[in-house]
Scaffold this active site. Structure first.
Site: not given
Ligand code: GLA
Length: 385
Positions: A35, A120, A125, A158, A170
């Site tokens: 986060h 999940g 994914s 997204e 990600d």
């Molecule tokens: C998800 C979001 C990422 C990041 C994480 C928490 O995976 O897609 O961008 O914020 O939560 O670190």
């Protein structure tokens, strides 16, 4: 027949046997830095060997056909019309729309997608599907986007088509990952450094709670808002911060009484987590002290659970279970939270017994299986011959 061959056969049956591109994009783990990405902070993720695979080819029709192999579902759309469907297809449709809005000249295509990144589980994914699609379309139609532009395109898909205001971690990791390395990423500038992940006799073990999280369920977006509220509070006090990126923990502490409690707690996690990422990088590059690294993971879990409040009883239980296993140096929840996996640094000799013992306790307490994965790292998005 391996999975790619099976999917290829299905593609040929459904869309006709033609020359196609095959693209793989991986899921990811995150060693530390949770986060922090959407707060212009730092993260330390790594791409894994589990991938989503996309097969695609131009089709000379007036519409695109996309097929989800694992769901056995087909979706068709025209490139020049606006669809308002909100399901699995949006991961792909969203990429198309984001690429077009940046000037990409696409023609109709057939695409088939299959995935081996558990859904999940907090292993991204969805990002792996988005990135495989973006990478594939970029190749097929010679759009000329760089990998980091594709990461941004996938992140925006997204935001706008899935509804999660995620950070860039990600998607960047899926596209830019490198086998056996973590990526020390500055999420503001996108400057990055590959840091070798050398844990000696220790391995990374993920324990999936099998509590499926829905980040789109507003909690994730709420956390993002709360962090921005913290920044606005600091600005009102005369500080010149645009994000939580450069806020020193000592400065934040000065406002512990004046700030609204929940807002303070969210900021508390983020400013400390940023520091932990940098410490972890130092450890991996210099001392290689696996205990010290593990301690950072424990601290991370503590503030994610108590201050950021994105954990759940199942995750807290699995982390708690590691305390009396000295072969585990650190453990924490991984990813967005509210379910998914814990990530653990564990001595290789202790893996089997830990899985057996903890799996049984977990089953007894929650009536659910705990699914273990021993992490193997792998490369980022690529064309498969
Ligand atoms: C998800 C979001 C990422 C990041 C994480 C928490 O995976 O897609 O961008 O914020 O939560 O670190």
């Amino acid at each position: 027949m391996n999975t790619t061959q099976k999917v290829e056969k299905k593609f040929n049956n459904l869309f006709g046997n033609k020359n196609k591109l095959v693209i793989k994009s991986p899921g990811r783990v995150n060693l530390i830095g949770e986060h922090t990405d959407y707060n212009e902070g730092w993260v330390l993720p790594a791409s894994i060997d589990k991938c989503s695979t996309v097969l695609l080819a131009e089709n000379n029709l007036a519409h695109c056909r996309i097929f989800a192999y694992d769901l056995d579902k087909l979706f068709e759309f025209k490139l020049d019309t606006e669809q308002t469907a909100w399901g699995w297809e949006n991961y792909i449709y969203g990429i198309v729309k984001e690429m077009q809005s940046r000037g990409a000249n696409l023609s109709s295509f057939d695409l088939m997608v299959t995935g081996e990144v558990p859904f999940g589980a907090g292993m991204s994914s969805s990002a792996s599907i988005e990135c495989a699609t973006a990478f594939g379309l970029n190749e097929l139609f010679n759009c000329g986007f760089s990998r980091s532009e594709l990461a941004h395109i996938s992140q925006m898909a997204e935001h706008h088509f899935v509804g999660v205001k995620c950070g860039i971690m990600d998607q960047f990791t899926s596209l830019m990952g490198k086998d056996n390395h973590c990526i020390f990423l500055d999420c503001k500038t996108l400057d990055y450094e590959y840091v070798p992940l050398d844990l000696g006799d220790y391995k990374l073990l993920l324990c999936n709670t099998n509590v499926s999280h829905s980040l789109a369920g507003s909690e994730y977006n709420t956390r993002r808002e709360q962090c921005l509220e913290g920044v606005r509070f600091l600005q009102e006090q005369g500080h010149d911060f645009e994000s939580l990126r450069n806020v020193p923990p000592e400065l934040l502490l000065r406002y512990s009484e004046e700030m609204e409690r929940d807002i303070f707690k969210r900021c508390y996690h983020v400013v400390h987590e940023n520091q932990r990422v940098k410490k972890a990088v130092g450890i991996l590059k210099e001392s290689k002290d696996i205990r010290a690294l593990g301690e950072e993971l424990y601290q991370s879990h503590h503030t994610l659970s108590r201050y950021y409040e994105v954990s759940c009883p199942e995750l807290d239980f699995l982390v708690g279970e590691t305390f009396h296993h000295k072969e585990i140096t650190g453990s924490r929840m991984m990813g967005g939270g509210f379910g998914g996996c814990t990530i653990n640094i564990i001595h290789q000799d202790a893996i089997d017994s830990f899985i057996e013992e903890t799996g049984l306790k977990y089953l007894k307490k929650f009536g659910k299986e705990m699914t273990p994965y021993i992490v193997t790292l792998g490369d980022g998005s690529r064309i498969v011959d």
